[in-house]
Design a protein around this motif. Structure first.
Motif, PDB file in Angstrom:
ATOM      1  N   HIS A  51      -3.821   7.651  12.461  1.00 50.88           N
ATOM      2  CA  HIS A  51      -3.720   6.466  11.602  1.00 50.88           C
ATOM      3  C   HIS A  51      -3.301   5.240  12.399  1.00 50.88           C
ATOM      4  CE1 HIS A  51      -2.461   3.885   8.269  1.00 50.88           C
ATOM      5  NE2 HIS A  51      -3.195   4.648   7.487  1.00 50.88           N
ATOM      6  N   SER A  86       5.484   7.003  -0.667  1.00 49.46           N
ATOM      7  CA  SER A  86       4.417   6.524  -1.558  1.00 49.46           C
ATOM      8  C   SER A  86       3.157   7.384  -1.479  1.00 49.46           C
ATOM      9  CB  SER A  86       4.061   5.087  -1.168  1.00 49.46           C
ATOM     10  OG  SER A  86       3.681   5.062   0.202  1.00 49.46           O
ATOM     11  N   LYS A  87       3.215   8.507  -0.749  1.00 50.77           N
ATOM     12  CA  LYS A  87       2.043   9.400  -0.655  1.00 50.77           C
ATOM     13  C   LYS A  87       2.291  10.574  -1.616  1.00 50.77           C
ATOM     14  CE  LYS A  87       0.604   6.811   2.901  1.00 50.77           C
ATOM     15  NZ  LYS A  87       1.724   5.987   3.180  1.00 50.77           N
TER      16      LYS A  87
HETATM   17  C1  LIG Z   1      -0.878   9.301   8.373  1.00 48.73           C
HETATM   18  C2  LIG Z   1      -0.564   7.944   7.832  1.00 48.73           C
HETATM   19  N1  LIG Z   1       0.287   7.156   8.498  1.00 48.73           N
HETATM   20  C3  LIG Z   1       0.611   5.929   8.066  1.00 48.73           C
HETATM   21  C4  LIG Z   1       0.065   5.427   6.895  1.00 48.73           C
HETATM   22  C5  LIG Z   1       0.413   4.020   6.483  1.00 48.73           C
HETATM   23  O1  LIG Z   1       1.127   3.958   5.313  1.00 48.73           O
HETATM   24  P1  LIG Z   1       1.144   2.598   4.441  1.00 48.73           P
HETATM   25  O2  LIG Z   1      -0.115   2.627   3.629  1.00 48.73           O
HETATM   26  O3  LIG Z   1       2.385   2.749   3.631  1.00 48.73           O
HETATM   27  O4  LIG Z   1       1.180   1.463   5.387  1.00 48.73           O
HETATM   28  C6  LIG Z   1      -0.829   6.207   6.164  1.00 48.73           C
HETATM   29  C7  LIG Z   1      -1.440   5.695   4.924  1.00 48.73           C
HETATM   30  O5  LIG Z   1      -2.224   6.306   4.270  1.00 48.73           O
HETATM   31  C8  LIG Z   1      -1.153   7.503   6.640  1.00 48.73           C
HETATM   32  O6  LIG Z   1      -2.020   8.293   5.999  1.00 48.73           O
END
Ligand SMILES: Cc1ncc(COP(=O)(O)O)c(C=O)c1O
Length: 352
Positions: free
Chosen positions: A83, A198-199
């Motif tokens: 990511h 938030s996931k």
């Molecule tokens: C593995 C991973 N890292 C980081 C993030 C970033 O999170 P945010 O959307 O809160 O910036 C996500 C978002 O889906 C993610 O899946």
């Protein structure tokens, strides 16, 4: 509509809304917000780190960690599909003057032998290597859990060579529940860890960055620089705190739901589970070209009341979460069976 685009689509439960409404708050920038403080202490405890800091997003926690571990003009090593490298606008370059050296892992998993020759020699031509980042679970690799032995070998090697280690643990909660290892054990080899509420945990907002006390003092300073210092942040920390206390164990239900989808996919001639197995709450699915494209598949599923994302020209992703019931999962499986039984290509050939 059954929304399987992401585990970020969940809405706060009535109990979580109550916790948010009742949250004690203060000004976290001037002195302290009690609810945020509670969340930070509890998260640091669960992760086995000295301290932690609440932030609006996982992108911010990741990028602040990189900013602290890497000076301007240095680099970090990460997996090609992670990511941090693919979905955060190369913020490490835009905001911190840092570059990434990517390594293609197998299903998101790098091996230490792939890294041994990557640290740049000290000379005037070379960028300096400072950090290794891992992602657990690995989002693009279909929620894959990093094997603990592999993680330990990489982090040990990194530390032996003077590199720092950061974990993007947006879904570390899922890895812990699925593997039976505590979050503390999974976080132990890392100097810093980012986790998201938030996931899969279902809170509306928020992430935490954890590490040593000195690291978090620095993180607080950079958070202010990046515009992420929040005042009465207890209003959102309360949702995260509720999720942390009540929604971790139930993640196992999301994993079971994802496995049910995986079993249906395996029975189809034109679909395949990418990476061969479903370990947590993400099912990455390859669509055979004989059926059509991923875009056509997403459209057909939409017409059957199921939302998901295409993640490549021939692949889609389905993510299970606390707003999808088991009976909806069986509707999803029925929809998959209906969609796979009539391909747009076969229809075009019949009409031609
Ligand atoms: C593995 C991973 N890292 C980081 C993030 C970033 O999170 P945010 O959307 O809160 O910036 C996500 C978002 O889906 C993610 O899946």
């Amino acid at each position: 509509m059954i929304d399987l685009r992401s585990d970020t689509v969940t809405r706060p439960t009535p109990e979580m809304r109550m916790a948010i409404a009742d949250a004690a708050v203060g000004d976290a920038v001037i002195d302290i917000d009690p609810t945020t403080d509670r969340l930070e202490r509890l998260t640091a405890d669960i992760l086995g780190k000295e301290a932690s800091l609440f932030m609006p997003s996982g992108s911010m926690t990741n990028q602040i960690a990189i900013r602290i571990h890497c000076d301007r003009g240095t680099e970090f090593i990460c997996e090609s599909n992670c990511h941090i490298y693919n979905y955060e606008q190369a913020a490490f370059a835009q905001l911190s003057g840092v570059v990434a050296q990517t390594v293609l892992g197998h299903d998101g998993i790098m091996q230490v032998d792939q890294l041994r020759h990557l640290i740049r020699p000290e000379n005037d031509h070379m960028v300096r290597t400072r950090l290794v980042c891992l992602e657990n679970t690995h989002n693009r690799a279909g929620g894959r859990i990093q094997p603990p032995g592999t993680v330990e070998a990489i982090c040990q090697w990194a530390h032996d060579h003077g590199l720092k280690t950061h974990l993007d643990g947006a879904r570390l909660w899922n890895a812990a529940v699925a593997s039976g290892q505590s979050e503390e054990t999974l976080a132990k080899p890392f100097d810093s860890v980012s986790v998201c509420f938030s996931k899969g945990l279902g809170a509306p907002v928020g992430s935490v960055l954890a590490g040593s006390k000195e690291f978090i003092v620095e993180a607080k300073r950079v958070r202010k620089l990046f515009g992420g210092a929040m005042r009465q942040s207890g209003m959102i920390a309360a949702g995260a705190l509720y999720a942390l206390m009540h929604h971790r164990e139930r993640l196992i239900e999301d994993h079971e739901s994802a496995k049910i989808i995986g079993d249906t996919v395996r029975k189809s001639d034109c679909l395949q589970v990418l990476g061969g197995c479903v370990e947590t709450n993400i099912v990455a699915i390859a669509i055979d070209e004989s059926w059509g494209t991923a875009a056509q598949f997403v459209k057909s599923l939409h017409s059957q009341g199921v939302l998901c994302f295409a993640i490549g020209p021939q692949s889609i992703r389905m993510v299970t979460h606390l707003d999808v019931s088991r009976s909806q999962i069986s509707d999803v499986c029925d929809a998959l069976r209906r969609v796979t039984s009539s391909s747009p290509l076969a229809l075009a050939t019949q009409l031609a």
